[in-house]
Design an enzyme around this catalytic site. Sequence first.
Site, PDB file in Angstrom:
ATOM      1  N   LEU A 199       1.373  -0.072  -3.462  1.00  0.00           N
ATOM      2  CA  LEU A 199       0.826  -1.418  -3.572  1.00  0.00           C
ATOM      3  C   LEU A 199      -0.683  -1.471  -3.352  1.00  0.00           C
ATOM      4  O   LEU A 199      -1.298  -2.524  -3.537  1.00  0.00           O
ATOM      5  CB  LEU A 199       1.517  -2.365  -2.578  1.00  0.00           C
ATOM      6  CG  LEU A 199       2.727  -3.114  -3.142  1.00  0.00           C
ATOM      7  CD1 LEU A 199       3.889  -2.176  -3.409  1.00  0.00           C
ATOM      8  CD2 LEU A 199       3.156  -4.240  -2.221  1.00  0.00           C
TER       9      LEU A 199
ATOM     10  N   THR B 103      13.782   8.531  21.635  1.00  0.00           N
ATOM     11  CA  THR B 103      12.652   8.833  20.760  1.00  0.00           C
ATOM     12  C   THR B 103      13.062   9.831  19.670  1.00  0.00           C
ATOM     13  O   THR B 103      14.101  10.488  19.755  1.00  0.00           O
ATOM     14  CB  THR B 103      11.481   9.441  21.545  1.00  0.00           C
ATOM     15  OG1 THR B 103      11.863  10.755  21.993  1.00  0.00           O
ATOM     16  CG2 THR B 103      11.100   8.581  22.743  1.00  0.00           C
TER      17      THR B 103
ATOM     18  N   SER C 137      12.756   8.347  28.680  1.00  0.00           N
ATOM     19  CA  SER C 137      13.653   9.336  28.080  1.00  0.00           C
ATOM     20  C   SER C 137      14.571   9.992  29.110  1.00  0.00           C
ATOM     21  O   SER C 137      15.594  10.569  28.750  1.00  0.00           O
ATOM     22  CB  SER C 137      12.840  10.417  27.355  1.00  0.00           C
ATOM     23  OG  SER C 137      12.164   9.870  26.237  1.00  0.00           O
TER      24      SER C 137
ATOM     25  N   PHE D 277      15.948  20.038  27.265  1.00  0.00           N
ATOM     26  CA  PHE D 277      15.302  18.881  27.872  1.00  0.00           C
ATOM     27  C   PHE D 277      14.504  19.321  29.091  1.00  0.00           C
ATOM     28  O   PHE D 277      14.976  20.070  29.943  1.00  0.00           O
ATOM     29  CB  PHE D 277      16.344  17.834  28.280  1.00  0.00           C
ATOM     30  CG  PHE D 277      16.994  17.163  27.116  1.00  0.00           C
ATOM     31  CD1 PHE D 277      16.382  16.078  26.499  1.00  0.00           C
ATOM     32  CD2 PHE D 277      18.198  17.629  26.610  1.00  0.00           C
ATOM     33  CE1 PHE D 277      16.974  15.461  25.425  1.00  0.00           C
ATOM     34  CE2 PHE D 277      18.784  17.003  25.522  1.00  0.00           C
ATOM     35  CZ  PHE D 277      18.178  15.928  24.917  1.00  0.00           C
TER      36      PHE D 277
ATOM     37  N   GLU E 218      15.586   3.350  21.884  1.00  0.00           N
ATOM     38  CA  GLU E 218      16.964   3.871  21.822  1.00  0.00           C
ATOM     39  C   GLU E 218      16.980   5.392  21.646  1.00  0.00           C
ATOM     40  O   GLU E 218      17.800   5.952  20.925  1.00  0.00           O
ATOM     41  CB  GLU E 218      17.762   3.219  20.681  1.00  0.00           C
ATOM     42  CG  GLU E 218      17.744   1.717  20.682  1.00  0.00           C
ATOM     43  CD  GLU E 218      18.570   1.099  21.773  1.00  0.00           C
ATOM     44  OE1 GLU E 218      19.230   1.855  22.510  1.00  0.00           O
ATOM     45  OE2 GLU E 218      18.551  -0.135  21.905  1.00  0.00           O
TER      46      GLU E 218
ATOM     47  N   LEU F  51      17.707  -0.785  31.205  1.00  0.00           N
ATOM     48  CA  LEU F  51      17.847   0.602  31.625  1.00  0.00           C
ATOM     49  C   LEU F  51      16.456   1.227  31.812  1.00  0.00           C
ATOM     50  O   LEU F  51      16.157   1.804  32.845  1.00  0.00           O
ATOM     51  CB  LEU F  51      18.663   1.409  30.610  1.00  0.00           C
ATOM     52  CG  LEU F  51      18.889   2.890  30.944  1.00  0.00           C
ATOM     53  CD1 LEU F  51      19.674   3.052  32.245  1.00  0.00           C
ATOM     54  CD2 LEU F  51      19.616   3.604  29.798  1.00  0.00           C
ATOM     55  N   THR F  52      15.586   1.081  30.808  1.00  0.00           N
ATOM     56  CA  THR F  52      14.248   1.689  30.842  1.00  0.00           C
ATOM     57  C   THR F  52      13.390   1.101  31.970  1.00  0.00           C
ATOM     58  O   THR F  52      13.362  -0.114  32.165  1.00  0.00           O
ATOM     59  CB  THR F  52      13.533   1.467  29.498  1.00  0.00           C
ATOM     60  OG1 THR F  52      14.296   2.075  28.469  1.00  0.00           O
ATOM     61  CG2 THR F  52      12.137   2.061  29.508  1.00  0.00           C
TER      62      THR F  52
END
Length: 399
Positions: free
Chosen positions: A352, A379, A151, A397, A377, A144-145
């Site tokens: 740690l 952002t 986005s 958007f 998937e 898709l991307t």
Amino acid sequence: MSQKKSLKKDLYKHPDYYLMDDLLTPEHQLIRSTLRDWVKAEITPIIEDFAQRAACPKQLIKGLGEMAAFGPTIPIEYGGAGLDYISYGIMMQEIERGDSGIRSMASVQGSLVMYPIFTFGSEEQKQKYLPKLATGELIGCFGLTEPNHGSDPSGLSTNIKDAGAHFILNGSKMWISNAPFADIAVIWAKNENGIVRGVIVERGFEGFTTPETHGKWSLRTSATGELVFDNVKIPKENILPNAQGLKAPLSCLNQARFGIAWGVLGAAMDCYDVALRYAKDRKQFNKPIASFQLQQKKLAEMITEITKAQLLVWRLGVLKNEGSATPAQISMAKRNSVETSINIAREARQILGAMGITSEYPIMRHMMNLESVITYEGTHDIHLLITGMDITGENAFGG
């Protein structure tokens, strides 16, 4: 090729501060213990070596198929396990506890390849592809991307044109997990009328290439690449007949985001478990560092956030099983789980000290992986705006 086995024993113990196991069925717990044993035996001993070499441990594919990790919610008649969504979430959590790159491989196969073929494909397509995808005999990827459309997928420029006996596909996709060795690709492209259609592209189709992406500091055990289509002839029977419009690929992303919401908590719990054990063992000023207030603050906040996220994804799983989970609810869980996990990884690294950056422990690997998961998937910011639009009714958007 080196496949160095770790000499350190995998001592992982699942944190369950609010007795969440009481909400799981015996089947859920059996699935979890089976996957956990497999991860401890197959992933933990080799994963640091593969991550250091930026190599994908493809030998795990057969085992993932045997564990029903590919398309676990797909019905049995098509090769799936016919499990519910909480089972799916648990499986992704255990695999990602091993490594996000391996969970990505499983997520793509199940949610982004098998799901669209099952949901939008013809009976012939389901019979042809799904059983082999379920076993791992075939590996798939999802396109898709694009280089200029991430986005905002509505602007995608990959296109298909009707050429009579077949379609012609042109364009490119990028940041595609499994691309370098995938046997098939589920591709989303616009037709002459600007309508998004789903297309199954098989390796070997003339003009279809999959150059690999190198130089990643994150998801180093996952093979990532581009998909390039140069006048690729697509048989008409390879068009998904029931997918028209952007809603189809977005529904696939919802499936994947659900798995991510569960999965990343596996990475968070691994970081917490390692940090807690280390803090009890590591002594400074003649005392274990777990006795110091600031270390207890870090650990207490970690288990609190893990517990909140566990409750959120469990409830989402119930809603998904009922068929009532909304895309906005899934977005909230994906965003919350990844933010929780990446913060826990960073805090665990500090506990740690210098050891936290070495491959002796999994924390830095998890932290680097989560830097990708917080972006793919959808952002972090896009998911925030999805929630904002859902609660206000206002679309921010592009604003």
